[in-house]
Design an enzyme around this catalytic site. Structure first.
Site, short mmCIF file in Angstrom:
data_model
loop_
_atom_site.label_atom_id
_atom_site.label_comp_id
_atom_site.label_asym_id
_atom_site.label_seq_id
_atom_site.Cartn_x
_atom_site.Cartn_y
_atom_site.Cartn_z
N SER A 1 -0.67 -10.37 -5.03
CA SER A 1 0.41 -11.35 -5.56
C SER A 1 0.39 -10.38 -7.52
CB SER A 1 -0.01 -12.49 -5.72
OG SER A 1 -0.31 -12.53 -4.04
N HIS B 1 -8.03 -0.27 1.92
CA HIS B 1 -7.44 -1.60 1.86
C HIS B 1 -8.05 -2.56 3.31
CE1 HIS B 1 -3.68 -4.49 1.96
NE2 HIS B 1 -3.55 -3.33 0.66
N LYS C 1 3.01 -0.26 2.01
CA LYS C 1 2.61 -0.76 3.18
C LYS C 1 4.06 -0.78 4.59
CE LYS C 1 1.00 -5.26 0.99
NZ LYS C 1 -0.11 -6.13 1.29
N ASN D 1 2.09 0.06 -3.01
CA ASN D 1 2.05 0.30 -1.75
C ASN D 1 3.16 -0.63 -1.07
OD1 ASN D 1 0.70 0.10 0.36
ND2 ASN D 1 -0.80 -1.62 0.25
N GLU E 1 -9.55 -5.60 -5.05
CA GLU E 1 -7.80 -6.60 -4.28
C GLU E 1 -8.95 -7.73 -3.60
OE1 GLU E 1 -4.63 -4.33 -4.04
OE2 GLU E 1 -5.39 -4.24 -2.10
N GLY F 1 -0.42 -11.00 -0.42
CA GLY F 1 0.29 -10.95 0.47
C GLY F 1 0.10 -12.27 0.68
N GLU G 1 -6.15 -4.08 4.83
CA GLU G 1 -5.63 -4.53 6.15
C GLU G 1 -6.18 -3.54 6.90
OE1 GLU G 1 -1.51 -4.31 4.41
OE2 GLU G 1 -1.69 -6.37 3.20
C1 PEP Z 1 -1.49 -4.36 -2.16
O1 PEP Z 1 -0.75 -4.56 -0.44
O2 PEP Z 1 -2.62 -4.13 -2.06
C2 PEP Z 1 -1.85 -6.25 -2.31
C3 PEP Z 1 -1.86 -6.43 -3.56
O3 PEP Z 1 -0.18 -6.69 -1.95
P1 PEP Z 1 0.84 -8.07 -2.28
O4 PEP Z 1 1.15 -7.78 -4.20
O5 PEP Z 1 1.30 -8.72 -1.87
O6 PEP Z 1 -0.37 -9.28 -2.30
#
Ligand code: PEP
Length: 249
Positions: free
Chosen positions: A212, A96, A13, A11, A168, A174, A98
């Site tokens: 992460s 997601h 973003k 992803n 998630e 993040g 975000e």
């Molecule tokens: C994501 O954007 O879905 C995500 C898990 O980001 P990160 O791996 O940076 O935590």
């Protein structure tokens, strides 16, 4: 029990121009040439075509990061399922955190987006996960159950296995804080139970962990029996790191 092909999704973003996307794919493809896994790249809308063109003839699939639930209309700034299919995009990330947090993505909209994506031939990657407050209040299971029930409300049980679920936890996205393999396994096993109760062929559903994931922690997470892959944000921006995660799966 059916084999579930590992599914590793990048992803990006709001990162990477068309030129940067092209450089990434050119660097990634030779590193993952032998993989048997599903490798999925989720670029911003502007770079979808650049990634689609480069991945023809490879195992890489392309996913958008969002879409609107209507087929067309006065929805400035939005993109429909049919527009994505026309670009040869195969999947779409929905819900997601975000988008839920910053763009008011609701469960009501998701209840329409998931079946719309399926009807158009797009594979939905539906994200669910609890906040830190919910986890501390021991509400993780309640949040996951509510999101899954709401977001999959209009999907026939026989089609739920076509949806990829990404667990998630918001507190791990993040932040550099990763769920422990035990926490991720426990939540994902719970998700599988909820899907089974909903009438799905739950043993066929691919359920990913996201939050992460990095080359250093991927193997341990992906070794858990119910974790079928990863949705990777930050570490997916570097082709070496992303290829290492694909290899760890
Ligand atoms: C994501 O954007 O879905 C995500 C898990 O980001 P990160 O791996 O940076 O935590």
């Amino acid at each position: 029990m059916p084999e579930r092909t590992p599914y590793i999704a990048a992803n990006w973003k709001m990162h990477k121009t068309v030129a940067e996307a092209g450089e990434f794919v050119d660097a990634l493809l030779p590193r993952i040439a032998a993989t048997q896994h599903d490798v999925v790249i989720c670029p911003p809308f502007t770079a979808l075509s650049a990634v689609v063109e480069r991945r023809y003839g490879t195992a890489v699939k392309v996913a958008a990061q969002n879409m609107h639930e209507e087929e067309s209309g006065a929805f400035t700034g939005e993109v429909s399922a049919r527009m994505l299919v026309e670009l040869d995009v195969e999947a779409v990330v929905l819900g997601h955190s975000e988008r839920r947090q910053h763009f008011n993505e609701t469960d009501e909209a998701l209840a329409r987006k998931v079946p719309t994506a399926l009807a158009a031939g797009l594979e939905p990657i539906l994200c669910v996960g609890e906040s830190e407050d919910a986890r501390e209040a021991e509400q993780t299971d309640a949040v996951l159950q509510r999101q899954l029930q709401a977001d999959l409300a209009e999907v026939e049980p026989g089609r739920i296995a076509e949806v990829v679920i990404a667990y998630e936890p918001i507190w791990a996205i993040g932040t550099g804080r990763t769920a422990t393999p035990e926490q991720a396994q426990e939540a994902i096993a719970f998700i599988r139970d909820v899907l089974r109760e909903r009438g799905a062929e739950a043993d066929r559903v691919r359920i990913l962990y996201g939050g992460s994931v990095k080359p250093g922690n991927a193997a341990e997470l992906l070794a858990q029996p119910d974790i079928d892959g990863a949705l990777v944000g930050g570490a997916s921006l570097d082709p070496d790191d992303f290829a290492a995660i694909v290899e760890a799966a």
